[in-house]
Design an enzyme around this catalytic site. Sequence first.
Site, mmCIF file in Angstrom:
data_model
loop_
_atom_site.group_PDB
_atom_site.id
_atom_site.type_symbol
_atom_site.label_atom_id
_atom_site.label_comp_id
_atom_site.label_asym_id
_atom_site.label_seq_id
_atom_site.Cartn_x
_atom_site.Cartn_y
_atom_site.Cartn_z
ATOM 1 N N CYS A 101 0.838 -1.205 0.000
ATOM 2 C CA CYS A 101 0.000 0.000 0.000
ATOM 3 C C CYS A 101 0.870 1.251 0.000
ATOM 4 O O CYS A 101 1.703 1.433 0.893
ATOM 5 C CB CYS A 101 -0.909 -0.007 1.226
ATOM 6 N N CYS A 152 -1.199 6.545 6.548
ATOM 7 C CA CYS A 152 -2.614 6.288 6.845
ATOM 8 C C CYS A 152 -2.701 5.365 8.056
ATOM 9 O O CYS A 152 -2.020 4.343 8.116
ATOM 10 C CB CYS A 152 -3.269 5.635 5.623
ATOM 11 N N CYS A 212 -4.115 1.006 8.659
ATOM 12 C CA CYS A 212 -3.334 -0.241 8.859
ATOM 13 C C CYS A 212 -1.997 0.133 9.478
ATOM 14 O O CYS A 212 -1.499 1.231 9.281
ATOM 15 C CB CYS A 212 -3.025 -0.918 7.528
ATOM 16 N N GLN A 229 -19.547 -8.647 11.412
ATOM 17 C CA GLN A 229 -18.115 -8.908 11.305
ATOM 18 C C GLN A 229 -17.649 -8.374 9.959
ATOM 19 O O GLN A 229 -18.302 -8.604 8.943
ATOM 20 C CB GLN A 229 -17.846 -10.412 11.427
ATOM 21 N N PHE A 240 -24.536 -11.523 23.570
ATOM 22 C CA PHE A 240 -24.067 -10.455 22.674
ATOM 23 C C PHE A 240 -24.258 -10.935 21.230
ATOM 24 O O PHE A 240 -23.327 -10.950 20.436
ATOM 25 C CB PHE A 240 -22.590 -10.106 22.950
ATOM 26 N N ASN A 249 -25.580 -13.843 14.101
ATOM 27 C CA ASN A 249 -24.479 -14.411 13.309
ATOM 28 C C ASN A 249 -24.100 -15.828 13.750
ATOM 29 O O ASN A 249 -23.763 -16.668 12.919
ATOM 30 C CB ASN A 249 -23.274 -13.463 13.422
ATOM 31 N N GLU A 252 -28.984 -9.684 23.654
ATOM 32 C CA GLU A 252 -28.231 -8.561 23.110
ATOM 33 C C GLU A 252 -28.898 -7.271 23.574
ATOM 34 O O GLU A 252 -30.093 -7.252 23.839
ATOM 35 C CB GLU A 252 -28.237 -8.789 21.589
ATOM 36 N N ASP A 271 -19.621 -13.290 22.865
ATOM 37 C CA ASP A 271 -18.889 -12.478 21.872
ATOM 38 C C ASP A 271 -19.064 -11.004 22.228
ATOM 39 O O ASP A 271 -19.792 -10.271 21.555
ATOM 40 C CB ASP A 271 -19.450 -12.786 20.465
ATOM 41 N N CYS A 286 -12.479 -9.492 20.830
ATOM 42 C CA CYS A 286 -11.686 -8.551 20.030
ATOM 43 C C CYS A 286 -10.646 -7.861 20.907
ATOM 44 O O CYS A 286 -10.055 -6.865 20.495
ATOM 45 C CB CYS A 286 -12.601 -7.519 19.364
#
Length: 448
Positions: free
Chosen positions: A73, A79, A82, A268, A297, A302, A318, A377, A404
């Site tokens: 990139c 930026c 990432c 996701q 959650f 999903n 949720e 989750d 996460c």
Amino acid sequence: MAKKLPIEQEVQIDALSKDGLGAAILNERPLWVRNALPGERVQARILKRRGGQRYADGQPLSDLSRNRVTSACQHFPRCAGCNLHHLAYSEQLQLKQGRLAQELQRVGVAAAGWRTPSGLTRLGYRRKARLGVRVVGEQVLVGFRESFSNRVARLDACMTLTPRLSALLPPLKRLIAHLSQPRTIAQIEMAEGDSEAAILVRHLDVLTESDIEQWQHFSNSQEVQVILQPAGYDSLQPLPGQSSVRPLSYSIAEHGLSLQFYPQQFTQVNALMNRELIRVAMGYLGDVRERLVADLFCGIGNFSLPLARQGARVLGIEASAEAIAMAAANARRNGLTDRCSFRVADLYRAPTTADALWGSVGDPVVSGSAPEALIIDPPRSGAGVNLDSWVVNRVLQQIVYVSCNPQSFADDALRLQHAGFDLREVGIYDMFPQTAHVETIGHFVRAP
Ligand SMILES: C[S@@+](CC[C@H](N)C(=O)[O-])C[C@H]1O[C@@H](n2cnc3c(N)ncnc32)[C@H](O)[C@@H]1O
């Protein structure tokens, strides 16, 4: 008077931080350097100082790391979308797995087994993004933030966005530049489903008729749904001429499922890795036929719907009433209402104890029983204060925990260990390649 630090300085990089920055020591204080890898000597140009920390851009000089690769990139490392484009992909996976291992070591939880890190995508995976908009003179910028600054990166394309979303950047910039009041556009959110994409346009002022016409033309020519957002998410409205905001959808082909979602709802971001995540989670749970599984959650369902498709009875819980309405609609659309029950609850609030959550009489899916398995989750902060109460009932045999944030995952792993659960297997799955985000899946089983 203290001598001012030179702006440029040669430094040695000792380690990589959890944010993917090279860690160096300069004048006995830490310096964080982008585009720098352990072992390298780099020319560091200090770009920002805040809270006693200093942040710099790095130009490698010598001792280049054998793990360094040429960034695919051109916007890296400026930026901030990432931060690992300069690190070989296999090393990115090792870095993330290592970070998870460190966190588990910190709390003293040992996993019986480690999964091989799973990463099926490299670029072009990102189906959702929130982008800043800035007007600089005649130019309009639409992009992620620049690292160490509040400026918006100058992007004409983004390699981690899906090709379709990336291709929207140049026409978006042209369009905003031609609006009568470009500065009224504060932010753009993008979302892509399997067959349609949508953008949310956050605007700070009422749009003029001619500006609305330009958005309508953009929507038609780019074949993208444009949704106006004058305030919070509850203010979303279709462009004049459109009857309503349309949901997007994604399929989970392995389970013959199609799930709808509104662009602002949590999904996701990486479609392929999401399917992999579901595959691994389902593999851990094994034969779920007729068993009650609670999906905590659960978002728009999903995990709930694949579980129901496999024959489980599923209770999805949720906080977002809109997400629960969508989960229930998804169950209907896929013919799974008799196996799914969804409830709105703030799982961080007491008393969302086990009894309050699944002790209800009269729900044919739950039918007075306690779950034999949980999927958890949660957001970054982890499962919250009620976790201990959810796992006391000895009917519960196993937990799949998707996270996460390796730090809160490790803290919760320790609580589950105290509650009598062994961490049978753990590992990272790479939802965000080229970034330092770490996503974890862990399988806990009740100790004999
Ligand atoms: C990481 S997402 C997972 C969603 C879903 N499992 C999926 O795979 O798409 C976390 C979810 O937790 C929900 N959430 C956030 N705070 C919550 C709370 N206090 N109680 C219950 N759910 C909450 C969010 O709305 C979001 O849907």
